[in-house]
Design a protein around this motif. Sequence first.
Motif, PDB file in Angstrom:
ATOM      1  N   GLU A  89      44.525  46.505  47.889  1.00 38.31           N
ATOM      2  CA  GLU A  89      45.206  45.286  48.336  1.00 38.31           C
ATOM      3  C   GLU A  89      44.444  44.038  47.880  1.00 38.31           C
ATOM      4  OE1 GLU A  89      48.009  45.052  49.653  1.00 38.31           O
ATOM      5  OE2 GLU A  89      48.103  43.365  51.063  1.00 38.31           O
ATOM      6  N   VAL A  90      43.124  44.067  48.049  1.00 36.63           N
ATOM      7  CA  VAL A  90      42.300  42.918  47.669  1.00 36.63           C
ATOM      8  C   VAL A  90      42.405  42.679  46.157  1.00 36.63           C
ATOM      9  CG1 VAL A  90      39.920  42.062  47.494  1.00 36.63           C
ATOM     10  CG2 VAL A  90      40.700  43.174  49.593  1.00 36.63           C
ATOM     11  N   GLU A  91      42.328  43.741  45.371  1.00 38.70           N
ATOM     12  CA  GLU A  91      42.424  43.625  43.917  1.00 38.70           C
ATOM     13  C   GLU A  91      43.776  43.061  43.494  1.00 38.70           C
ATOM     14  OE1 GLU A  91      39.307  43.457  42.545  1.00 38.70           O
ATOM     15  OE2 GLU A  91      40.566  44.039  40.835  1.00 38.70           O
ATOM     16  N   ARG A  92      44.824  43.612  44.093  1.00 36.57           N
ATOM     17  CA  ARG A  92      46.176  43.170  43.748  1.00 36.57           C
ATOM     18  C   ARG A  92      46.333  41.664  43.999  1.00 36.57           C
ATOM     19  NH1 ARG A  92      50.806  42.139  46.238  1.00 36.57           N
ATOM     20  NH2 ARG A  92      50.114  42.732  48.311  1.00 36.57           N
ATOM     21  N   LEU A  93      45.880  41.214  45.160  1.00 36.18           N
ATOM     22  CA  LEU A  93      46.037  39.801  45.510  1.00 36.18           C
ATOM     23  C   LEU A  93      45.197  38.905  44.605  1.00 36.18           C
ATOM     24  CD1 LEU A  93      46.023  40.268  49.385  1.00 36.18           C
ATOM     25  CD2 LEU A  93      47.978  39.520  48.012  1.00 36.18           C
ATOM     26  N   ARG A  94      43.972  39.328  44.314  1.00 40.68           N
ATOM     27  CA  ARG A  94      43.117  38.518  43.419  1.00 40.68           C
ATOM     28  C   ARG A  94      43.715  38.474  42.019  1.00 40.68           C
ATOM     29  NH1 ARG A  94      37.150  40.138  43.229  1.00 40.68           N
ATOM     30  NH2 ARG A  94      36.950  38.079  42.299  1.00 40.68           N
ATOM     31  N   ASN A  95      44.260  39.596  41.566  1.00 36.71           N
ATOM     32  CA  ASN A  95      44.872  39.614  40.233  1.00 36.71           C
ATOM     33  C   ASN A  95      46.112  38.737  40.155  1.00 36.71           C
ATOM     34  OD1 ASN A  95      42.937  41.187  39.002  1.00 36.71           O
ATOM     35  ND2 ASN A  95      43.942  43.105  39.600  1.00 36.71           N
ATOM     36  N   GLU A  96      46.730  38.508  41.313  1.00 36.06           N
ATOM     37  CA  GLU A  96      47.867  37.587  41.341  1.00 36.06           C
ATOM     38  C   GLU A  96      47.407  36.134  41.366  1.00 36.06           C
ATOM     39  OE1 GLU A  96      50.753  38.398  44.405  1.00 36.06           O
ATOM     40  OE2 GLU A  96      51.014  40.464  43.723  1.00 36.06           O
ATOM     41  N   GLY A  97      46.095  35.926  41.435  1.00 34.37           N
ATOM     42  CA  GLY A  97      45.554  34.568  41.394  1.00 34.37           C
ATOM     43  C   GLY A  97      45.204  33.980  42.749  1.00 34.37           C
ATOM     44  N   TYR A  98      45.418  34.737  43.800  1.00 34.56           N
ATOM     45  CA  TYR A  98      45.080  34.227  45.131  1.00 34.56           C
ATOM     46  C   TYR A  98      43.583  34.308  45.394  1.00 34.56           C
ATOM     47  CZ  TYR A  98      49.987  34.478  46.494  1.00 34.56           C
ATOM     48  OH  TYR A  98      51.333  34.287  46.589  1.00 34.56           O
ATOM     49  N   ASN A  99      43.076  33.344  46.145  1.00 37.84           N
ATOM     50  CA  ASN A  99      41.724  33.444  46.678  1.00 37.84           C
ATOM     51  C   ASN A  99      41.836  34.233  47.975  1.00 37.84           C
ATOM     52  OD1 ASN A  99      40.610  31.828  44.628  1.00 37.84           O
ATOM     53  ND2 ASN A  99      41.241  29.966  45.725  1.00 37.84           N
ATOM     54  N   VAL A 100      41.179  35.373  48.016  1.00 42.54           N
ATOM     55  CA  VAL A 100      41.336  36.273  49.164  1.00 42.54           C
ATOM     56  C   VAL A 100      40.207  36.058  50.163  1.00 42.54           C
ATOM     57  CG1 VAL A 100      41.490  38.683  49.916  1.00 42.54           C
ATOM     58  CG2 VAL A 100      42.503  37.996  47.733  1.00 42.54           C
ATOM     59  N   LEU A 101      40.589  35.786  51.391  1.00 43.10           N
ATOM     60  CA  LEU A 101      39.608  35.562  52.441  1.00 43.10           C
ATOM     61  C   LEU A 101      39.472  36.812  53.315  1.00 43.10           C
ATOM     62  CD1 LEU A 101      38.526  32.553  54.047  1.00 43.10           C
ATOM     63  CD2 LEU A 101      39.561  34.010  55.741  1.00 43.10           C
ATOM     64  N   LEU A 102      38.252  37.324  53.422  1.00 45.47           N
ATOM     65  CA  LEU A 102      37.989  38.464  54.299  1.00 45.47           C
ATOM     66  C   LEU A 102      37.236  37.967  55.518  1.00 45.47           C
ATOM     67  CD1 LEU A 102      36.626  41.144  51.782  1.00 45.47           C
ATOM     68  CD2 LEU A 102      39.000  40.740  52.458  1.00 45.47           C
ATOM     69  N   GLU A 103      37.799  38.238  56.684  1.00 46.24           N
ATOM     70  CA  GLU A 103      37.117  37.851  57.919  1.00 46.24           C
ATOM     71  C   GLU A 103      36.495  39.129  58.468  1.00 46.24           C
ATOM     72  OE1 GLU A 103      39.774  35.781  60.683  1.00 46.24           O
ATOM     73  OE2 GLU A 103      38.542  36.648  62.257  1.00 46.24           O
ATOM     74  N   ILE A 104      35.254  39.391  58.092  1.00 44.44           N
ATOM     75  CA  ILE A 104      34.642  40.685  58.420  1.00 44.44           C
ATOM     76  C   ILE A 104      33.242  40.507  58.996  1.00 44.44           C
ATOM     77  CG2 ILE A 104      36.013  41.914  56.688  1.00 44.44           C
ATOM     78  CD1 ILE A 104      33.646  41.909  54.828  1.00 44.44           C
ATOM     79  N   GLU A 105      32.756  41.548  59.660  1.00 45.21           N
ATOM     80  CA  GLU A 105      31.432  41.448  60.271  1.00 45.21           C
ATOM     81  C   GLU A 105      30.330  41.750  59.230  1.00 45.21           C
ATOM     82  OE1 GLU A 105      31.101  44.879  59.478  1.00 45.21           O
ATOM     83  OE2 GLU A 105      29.617  44.701  61.096  1.00 45.21           O
ATOM     84  N   VAL A 106      29.084  41.613  59.670  1.00 47.94           N
ATOM     85  CA  VAL A 106      27.950  41.591  58.733  1.00 47.94           C
ATOM     86  C   VAL A 106      27.708  42.872  57.915  1.00 47.94           C
ATOM     87  CG1 VAL A 106      26.669  39.727  59.852  1.00 47.94           C
ATOM     88  CG2 VAL A 106      26.382  42.073  60.660  1.00 47.94           C
ATOM     89  N   ASN A 107      27.893  44.039  58.515  1.00 47.73           N
ATOM     90  CA  ASN A 107      27.636  45.270  57.744  1.00 47.73           C
ATOM     91  C   ASN A 107      28.630  45.413  56.606  1.00 47.73           C
ATOM     92  OD1 ASN A 107      25.508  46.230  59.394  1.00 47.73           O
ATOM     93  ND2 ASN A 107      27.026  46.868  60.908  1.00 47.73           N
ATOM     94  N   GLY A 108      29.895  45.121  56.928  1.00 43.62           N
ATOM     95  CA  GLY A 108      30.939  45.179  55.906  1.00 43.62           C
ATOM     96  C   GLY A 108      30.661  44.157  54.809  1.00 43.62           C
TER      97      GLY A 108
END
Length: 192
Positions: A89-108
């Motif tokens: 999903e992340v790859e697909r969105l970035r390849n479409e030109g979107y800046n992808v924001l991940l709201e994740i905790e520190v280990n991730g």
Amino acid sequence: TMGKKGLLIILSGPSGVGKGTIRKELFMDESLHLTYSVSMTTRNKRAGETNGVEYYFVSRDEFEKNIAEDKLLEYSEFVNNLYGTPAAEVERLRNEGYNVLLEIEVNGASQVIQKIPEAITIFLIPPNLHELEERIRGRKSESNDIIQLRLQKARNEMKLKNTYKYVIVNSDLKKATQRIASIIKKVERNTL
Ligand code: 5GP
């Protein structure tokens, strides 16, 4: 599409610091070309949450199947539940030109940094831990034990803030949002 691969932006910070609110503010600025990827979690749905919107709510078995099939960019256990980011999903969105924001905790976040070192990493901190405690308690969606675990986790996460490129104090919502917006724009200009 915008012709160019989008950025990957990681937003972390202790539970209750206001990541969700800042994310919503950032998303109102269309010039940032932001989107987000929906994470997978084993935690229970809270009132008002919808499967496929806030998260994909899955069983532990299903989550473990995704791990085994290497479908997650990162995953982590947080207060007795698993959370993870679907890689495709992340790859697909970035390849479409979107800046992808991940709201994740520190280990991730540290797993993503290993795999994608050019990721923009932002850590939000509360003006003080007392205020954070008030916010976590004010949410009233969780039992006292879970609240204690989240507070403990918040204190531990704060120790890792210096592994992020940008540390931003969330004492003023508008100001914190503006700072993040200008970081994204600056990196976008530099990667043109
Ligand atoms: P909550 O249960 O409050 O929705 O989320 C708990 C924590 O898990 C938050 O710090 C949130 O940023 C983090 N989180 C949400 N999705 C993911 C994910 O996909 N991966 C990781 N590592 N953490 C996540």
